[in-house]
Design a protein around this motif. Sequence first.
Motif, PDB file in Angstrom:
ATOM      1  N   ALA A  25       0.829  -1.207   0.000  1.00 58.25           N
ATOM      2  CA  ALA A  25       0.000   0.000   0.000  1.00 58.25           C
ATOM      3  C   ALA A  25       0.864   1.258   0.000  1.00 58.25           C
ATOM      4  N   GLN A  26       2.000   1.195   0.675  1.00 61.72           N
ATOM      5  CA  GLN A  26       2.881   2.359   0.750  1.00 61.72           C
ATOM      6  C   GLN A  26       3.696   2.556  -0.526  1.00 61.72           C
ATOM      7  N   PHE A  27       4.212   1.479  -1.088  1.00 62.05           N
ATOM      8  CA  PHE A  27       5.172   1.603  -2.170  1.00 62.05           C
ATOM      9  C   PHE A  27       4.643   1.209  -3.544  1.00 62.05           C
ATOM     10  N   LYS A  28       3.597   0.404  -3.586  1.00 60.71           N
ATOM     11  CA  LYS A  28       2.991   0.002  -4.860  1.00 60.71           C
ATOM     12  C   LYS A  28       1.469  -0.032  -4.707  1.00 60.71           C
ATOM     13  N   PRO A  29       0.871   1.138  -4.474  1.00 59.52           N
ATOM     14  CA  PRO A  29      -0.570   1.173  -4.208  1.00 59.52           C
ATOM     15  C   PRO A  29      -1.433   0.696  -5.376  1.00 59.52           C
ATOM     16  N   THR A  30      -0.864   0.581  -6.555  1.00 60.53           N
ATOM     17  CA  THR A  30      -1.639   0.101  -7.698  1.00 60.53           C
ATOM     18  C   THR A  30      -1.787  -1.412  -7.708  1.00 60.53           C
ATOM     19  N   GLU A  31      -1.063  -2.113  -6.843  1.00 60.67           N
ATOM     20  CA  GLU A  31      -1.126  -3.575  -6.767  1.00 60.67           C
ATOM     21  C   GLU A  31      -2.308  -4.016  -5.909  1.00 60.67           C
ATOM     22  N   ARG A  32      -3.477  -3.562  -6.264  1.00 60.05           N
ATOM     23  CA  ARG A  32      -4.675  -3.814  -5.456  1.00 60.05           C
ATOM     24  C   ARG A  32      -5.016  -5.295  -5.337  1.00 60.05           C
ATOM     25  N   GLY A  33      -4.781  -6.063  -6.384  1.00 59.72           N
ATOM     26  CA  GLY A  33      -5.071  -7.491  -6.330  1.00 59.72           C
ATOM     27  C   GLY A  33      -4.232  -8.203  -5.279  1.00 59.72           C
ATOM     28  N   GLN A  34      -2.950  -7.863  -5.230  1.00 57.33           N
ATOM     29  CA  GLN A  34      -2.064  -8.473  -4.237  1.00 57.33           C
ATOM     30  C   GLN A  34      -2.413  -8.014  -2.829  1.00 57.33           C
ATOM     31  N   ILE A  35      -2.736  -6.740  -2.680  1.00 59.27           N
ATOM     32  CA  ILE A  35      -3.120  -6.221  -1.370  1.00 59.27           C
ATOM     33  C   ILE A  35      -4.383  -6.932  -0.891  1.00 59.27           C
TER      34      ILE A  35
END
Length: 62
Positions: A25-35
């Motif tokens: 969330a801090q460094f790659k907020p576009t990785e919503r699927g992984q989050i």
Amino acid sequence: MADTNMLTDALRTADACIAGALALAQFKPTERGQIRALLESVMLESATALSALEADTEGGEA
């Protein structure tokens, strides 16, 4: 005792999933699927931890 081990293992796994989700969330907020996958793992591990805690309580260890 087995339930206590299950409890601590589940809490450690949930903690690791939270740390991973926070880092993404801090460094790659576009990785919503992984989050989302990590947060779903937190929910699963939390349910496992609650079950282990309840089993310990029913067993008279709490």
